[in-house]
Write an enzyme that holds these catalytic residues in place. Structure first.
Site, PDB file in Angstrom:
ATOM      1  N   LYS A  10       0.699  -1.191  -0.133  1.00  0.00           N
ATOM      2  CA  LYS A  10      -0.097  -0.006  -0.252  1.00  0.00           C
ATOM      3  C   LYS A  10       0.792   1.242  -0.131  1.00  0.00           C
ATOM      4  O   LYS A  10       0.386   2.247  -0.283  1.00  0.00           O
ATOM      5  CB  LYS A  10      -1.022   0.170   1.183  1.00  0.00           C
ATOM      6  CG  LYS A  10      -2.071  -1.106   1.140  1.00  0.00           C
ATOM      7  CD  LYS A  10      -2.648  -1.307  -0.186  1.00  0.00           C
ATOM      8  CE  LYS A  10      -3.544   0.037  -0.204  1.00  0.00           C
ATOM      9  NZ  LYS A  10      -4.552   0.030  -1.157  1.00  0.00           N
ATOM     10  N   SER A  59      -4.150 -12.231   2.908  1.00  0.00           N
ATOM     11  CA  SER A  59      -4.657 -11.955   1.573  1.00  0.00           C
ATOM     12  C   SER A  59      -3.529 -12.176   0.553  1.00  0.00           C
ATOM     13  O   SER A  59      -3.991 -12.619  -0.569  1.00  0.00           O
ATOM     14  CB  SER A  59      -4.718 -10.208   1.258  1.00  0.00           C
ATOM     15  OG  SER A  59      -3.633  -9.773   1.412  1.00  0.00           O
TER      16      SER A  59
HETATM   17  C1  PLP Z   1      -3.370  -7.027   3.319  1.00  0.00           C
HETATM   18  C2  PLP Z   1      -3.898  -6.302   1.998  1.00  0.00           C
HETATM   19  N1  PLP Z   1      -4.174  -7.323   0.916  1.00  0.00           N
HETATM   20  C3  PLP Z   1      -4.793  -6.867  -0.136  1.00  0.00           C
HETATM   21  C4  PLP Z   1      -5.177  -5.456  -0.353  1.00  0.00           C
HETATM   22  C5  PLP Z   1      -5.432  -5.167  -1.773  1.00  0.00           C
HETATM   23  O1  PLP Z   1      -4.925  -3.991  -2.551  1.00  0.00           O
HETATM   24  P1  PLP Z   1      -5.616  -3.037  -3.295  1.00  0.00           P
HETATM   25  O2  PLP Z   1      -6.011  -1.792  -2.329  1.00  0.00           O
HETATM   26  O3  PLP Z   1      -4.408  -2.411  -4.142  1.00  0.00           O
HETATM   27  O4  PLP Z   1      -6.765  -3.772  -4.232  1.00  0.00           O
HETATM   28  C6  PLP Z   1      -4.957  -4.678   0.905  1.00  0.00           C
HETATM   29  C7  PLP Z   1      -5.465  -3.083   0.588  1.00  0.00           C
HETATM   30  O5  PLP Z   1      -5.489  -2.462   1.449  1.00  0.00           O
HETATM   31  C8  PLP Z   1      -4.295  -5.104   1.750  1.00  0.00           C
HETATM   32  O6  PLP Z   1      -3.905  -4.378   2.892  1.00  0.00           O
END
Ligand code: PLP
Length: 314
Positions: A52, A268
């Site tokens: 991020k 994630s």
């Molecule tokens: C841990 C985590 N995974 C995935 C994402 C997703 O990324 P994006 O916001 O670019 O879709 C985020 C976004 O906040 C995140 O904090």
């Protein structure tokens, strides 16, 4: 008289200059049985520990260039990682930052943000990231002159950071061999920016977005679009395919990443790699690239981490 030689130490990059250019790691053991190659961007190695910071830095730089931060406090809603990134930039670039986040984000996240010196406003723990978005909008509406609303969900600087950073890096590091790109969706910035860049380079590349299976899930940072406030920067038409991942499958992959690849990643990342391995298995001979947004060390104090590790031993 010749000019005094420049001090080479002045040219050393600061931490804020060191965002991006993360390694693209081959997941050899996880992909061994698939007949394909799976590669993963190690985004936890970024300053402040997540993908991020790419978006946050671009948002801040564009706002500074446009004079939008003069005399104002940057405010945004965040489920955690963007907040840590803004808080880091607040300290590194000396800009005031206020963050709105659900009260139940992990204690590490709150502690890190406060450590960097940024202010936090808490939204209801029962309303997730959408509750934080609503509270943030209310705060800005009450006192618009005081704030620059960074709006990571609607700010094009978010996906552009990936269009100009993550995308070109993946293209170069994979020597143009990438056939599939798989990314988990939060704001969708990573998927939209990287996907757009790769599609322009290689029309035949397959773009796959990953979401949780339902509104209630344990995948911090990810959004279930059908039941969430849909980010303005998200365009569902870009994806060739949408995949949904069960929380339990993501957790299992977090452990496999740790134990088979030596990568302690966040939830994630588990979801993205679970989907990437499935894509690799069903498309033999492919080169599947995915993104590991953050590290597992951000979640060690959450009760679920104990369950994940204990579950493996049962
Ligand atoms: C841990 C985590 N995974 C995935 C994402 C997703 O990324 P994006 O916001 O670019 O879709 C985020 C976004 O906040 C995140 O904090």
């Amino acid at each position: 008289m010749s000019a005094a030689p420049e001090n080479p130490l002045d040219a050393l990059p600061t931490l804020a200059d060191s965002i991006g250019r993360t390694p693209l790691l081959p997941l050899r053991r996880l992909s061994a049985a698939t007949g394909s190659t799976v590669l993963a961007k190690a985004e936890w190695l970024n300053p402040s520990g997540s993908v991020k910071v790419r978006a946050a830095a671009r948002i801040v730089r564009e706002a500074q260039a446009g004079g939008l931060l003069a005399g104002r406090t940057l405010i945004d809603s965040t489920s955690g990682n963007t907040g840590i990134a803004y808080a880091f930039l607040s300290a590194a670039l000396r800009i005031p930052v206020e963050l709105v986040m659900p009260e139940n984000v992990s204690p590490e996240r709150k502690a890190m943000i406060r450590g960097y010196g940024a202010a936090i406003r808490y939204s209801s723990p029962f309303e997730g990231s959408d509750g934080a978005i609503r509270l943030c909008r209310e705060i800005v509406e009450k006192d618009p002159g005081r704030y620059f609303f960074a709006d990571q969900y609607g700010n094009d600087a978010n996906w552009r950071a990936h269009y100009e950073g993550t995308g070109p890096e993946i293209w170069e590091q994979s020597a143009g061999r990438v056939t599939h790109f798989v990314a988990s969706l939060g704001t969708s910035g990573t998927f939209m920016g990287t996907g757009r860049f790769l599609r322009e380079r290689k029309a035949g590349v397959t773009l796959i977005s990953v979401e949780p299976t339902g509104a209630i899930h344990g995948l911090e940072g990810m959004k279930h679009m059908a039941s969430a406030i849909v980010p303005a920067i998200y365009d569902p038409r870009l994806a060739d395919r949408r995949m949904e991942v069960e929380t339990e499958d993501a957790y299992r992959m977090v452990l496999r990443l740790a134990r088979e690849e030596g990568i302690l990643a966040g939830f994630s990342s588990g979801a993205a790699v679970h989907a990437a391995v499935e894509v690799a298995r069903t498309n033999p001979g492919s080169v599947v690239v995915t993104v590991l947004p953050d590290g597992g060390d951000r979640y060690l104090s959450t009760p679920v981490w104990e369950d994940i590790v204990a579950g493996d031993q049962r």
